[in-house]
Design an enzyme around this catalytic site. Sequence first.
Site, PDB file in Angstrom:
ATOM      1  N   CYS A 113      -9.911  -2.911 -10.704  1.00  0.00           N
ATOM      2  CA  CYS A 113      -9.342  -1.755  -9.989  1.00  0.00           C
ATOM      3  C   CYS A 113      -7.941  -2.033  -9.455  1.00  0.00           C
ATOM      4  O   CYS A 113      -7.366  -1.189  -8.776  1.00  0.00           O
ATOM      5  CB  CYS A 113     -10.268  -1.312  -8.865  1.00  0.00           C
ATOM      6  SG  CYS A 113     -10.521  -2.567  -7.611  1.00  0.00           S
ATOM      7  N   HIS A 133       0.804  -1.230   0.000  1.00  0.00           N
ATOM      8  CA  HIS A 133       0.000   0.000   0.000  1.00  0.00           C
ATOM      9  C   HIS A 133       0.830   1.270   0.000  1.00  0.00           C
ATOM     10  O   HIS A 133       0.422   2.279  -0.575  1.00  0.00           O
ATOM     11  CB  HIS A 133      -1.025  -0.039   1.124  1.00  0.00           C
ATOM     12  CG  HIS A 133      -2.122  -1.002   0.805  1.00  0.00           C
ATOM     13  ND1 HIS A 133      -2.103  -2.301   1.227  1.00  0.00           N
ATOM     14  CD2 HIS A 133      -3.196  -0.884   0.007  1.00  0.00           C
ATOM     15  CE1 HIS A 133      -3.144  -2.929   0.737  1.00  0.00           C
ATOM     16  NE2 HIS A 133      -3.835  -2.097  -0.008  1.00  0.00           N
TER      17      HIS A 133
HETATM   18  C1  PEP Z   1      -6.642  -4.960  -4.867  1.00  0.00           C
HETATM   19  O1  PEP Z   1      -6.480  -5.781  -3.962  1.00  0.00           O
HETATM   20  O2  PEP Z   1      -6.359  -5.191  -6.050  1.00  0.00           O
HETATM   21  C2  PEP Z   1      -7.200  -3.629  -4.578  1.00  0.00           C
HETATM   22  C3  PEP Z   1      -7.525  -2.798  -5.539  1.00  0.00           C
HETATM   23  O3  PEP Z   1      -7.343  -3.251  -3.276  1.00  0.00           O
HETATM   24  P1  PEP Z   1      -6.132  -2.888  -2.296  1.00  0.00           P
HETATM   25  O4  PEP Z   1      -4.925  -2.635  -3.140  1.00  0.00           O
HETATM   26  O5  PEP Z   1      -6.555  -1.684  -1.520  1.00  0.00           O
HETATM   27  O6  PEP Z   1      -6.007  -4.107  -1.434  1.00  0.00           O
END
Ligand code: PEP
Length: 562
Positions: A495, A189
Amino acid sequence: MLQGLPVSPGIAVGRAVIVRFGGLPAFRRAVAPDEFDEEERRLRRASRLAAEEFRRHSGEAAGDIGMELAAILEAHGLIASDETYLNAVFDRIQRDHVNAEWALAEVTRELGQRFETADSDAMRERAADIQDVAREIARHLSGGDSLLPVELPRGSILVADEISPVDASRLDPRRVRALALERGGPTSHATIIARSFGLPAVVGIEGLCEAISPETPIVVDGDRGTVEPAPSKERLRRSLIRVREQREKTRRLRARTTRAATTRDGVRIVVRANLELAEEIAALDRFHAEGVGLFRSEFLYLRAAPGSPGVEEQREVYESLLAAAAPHPVVIRTYDLGGEKGIGPARGENPALGMRGLRYCLAHPELFDAQLDALCLASRKGPLSILLPMVTSRFEIEEARNALEKSARRAGLSQAPPLGIMVEVPSAALLAERLAPATDFFSIGTNDLAQYALAVDRANPDVAALYRPLHPAILRMLKSVADAGRAHQRPVAVCGELASDPIGIAVLVGLGIREVSVTPVAIAAVKDSLSGIDSTRVQSLVEKALGAAEASEVEKLMRGRP
Ligand code: PEP
Ligand code: MG
């Protein structure tokens, strides 16, 4: 030249600010001999204040909670004023010419390592005690709760062991030019936030904090994954030229991609933005996003700590997102807490497999209801959809829908906003066809899907080479979701970071995906990639790629596209 993983593109030149967040948070500053006395004075004052605080708490605990806690706190007070400990820290200040915070962290780390490898449980517990004490002294040294040197100077490059998502979200992109970390992975993240801020980032360089001198100019190359601790004058000059060229290239690309995206053969692809923070709202317009495909609302929660944001506070943020995105829609993901995002696991637990995402919300109904209430109230102002993270089974969607319907009634809505699920766990991907009737739409989170499908921690640089979102096993899962969406008329968006990869986006189009969301600064490049893709050609390439045995085969196949 230090080699790491390139995780956020671009090159930056700036002065190193070294911070250790893991274990005991501390930043490193060079200290001249005439400052030693001042550092000792600061250290002694902080240790006195910490000791006084432990003794005061110990007195209170003896009154109300119990003698055992009182005894522990009393012992903490003794450690905080222990002369041998303080002298070791002071010696370190003089030996390494470093500030008190850094010396304290180093000495504590070494003591902790010694205790942790001891045979007896009692000795191992001492390691934790010393950490607690040092943390309290460090807090008094900084004069508050902040871990970072109050404000990073403009033009800084943050060099750290690791950084939590919430600390990363607190960085000011006008002051920080790049990130270089010892830990982290391609979709951890902190990396995602670096990309949202448009900051070049390199991760996975062991011993980085030691290899760099504080406050000296360094070069971080997020394209090649390198950090140069002591660049020559000529190297600095050339790097600065590259910085300027890059800025110009980005500007030209953005100017070229203001319109909605289509493939070379005219297939329309919707490109929305992924946002973490309300402060990023202006990016929607600047980068020509067609609304918000993913708002990571947990950052609202994490930054509001202690306590959670109230209904009104949340509603304001959600409404401001709708206003900025209008007439486009906004997809808000309910809190994806847990995992690496901040609600810490107990010792020995695996955070990625624990109380994360929807599980956490269903187990904390007051928290979940407040968020659903805020979302329902805000939904009166525009096209808002709700997205559930970490869904593994159908009953979880049903429980969430029940809660949402109650919330919609409380808000006086005749109909609840659309409710979709993230597909980021293999069980949900493989069962998409059976989950489809329970959900209004799908959004595939490839970052976690790859982590869980390949058993590769997305934030661990040691296994980064195995983190391959284009693995054929994942392609098959993506196909399962795309097919389920088509069969049940449920929209499918992607996403995860895969959508901003030039090969990744071609694979997605080939699988029939027509909506993606990416970090705002990547929108122009994604539109540019799309304009070079022929949808029927990538469709037939993907059919072949689905039969591959290795990620490298998929990459090779897809690269061969005209
Ligand atoms: C993912 O897991 O691909 C996502 C978009 O959510 P995050 O990166 O916040 O876990
Ligand atoms: Mg995820």
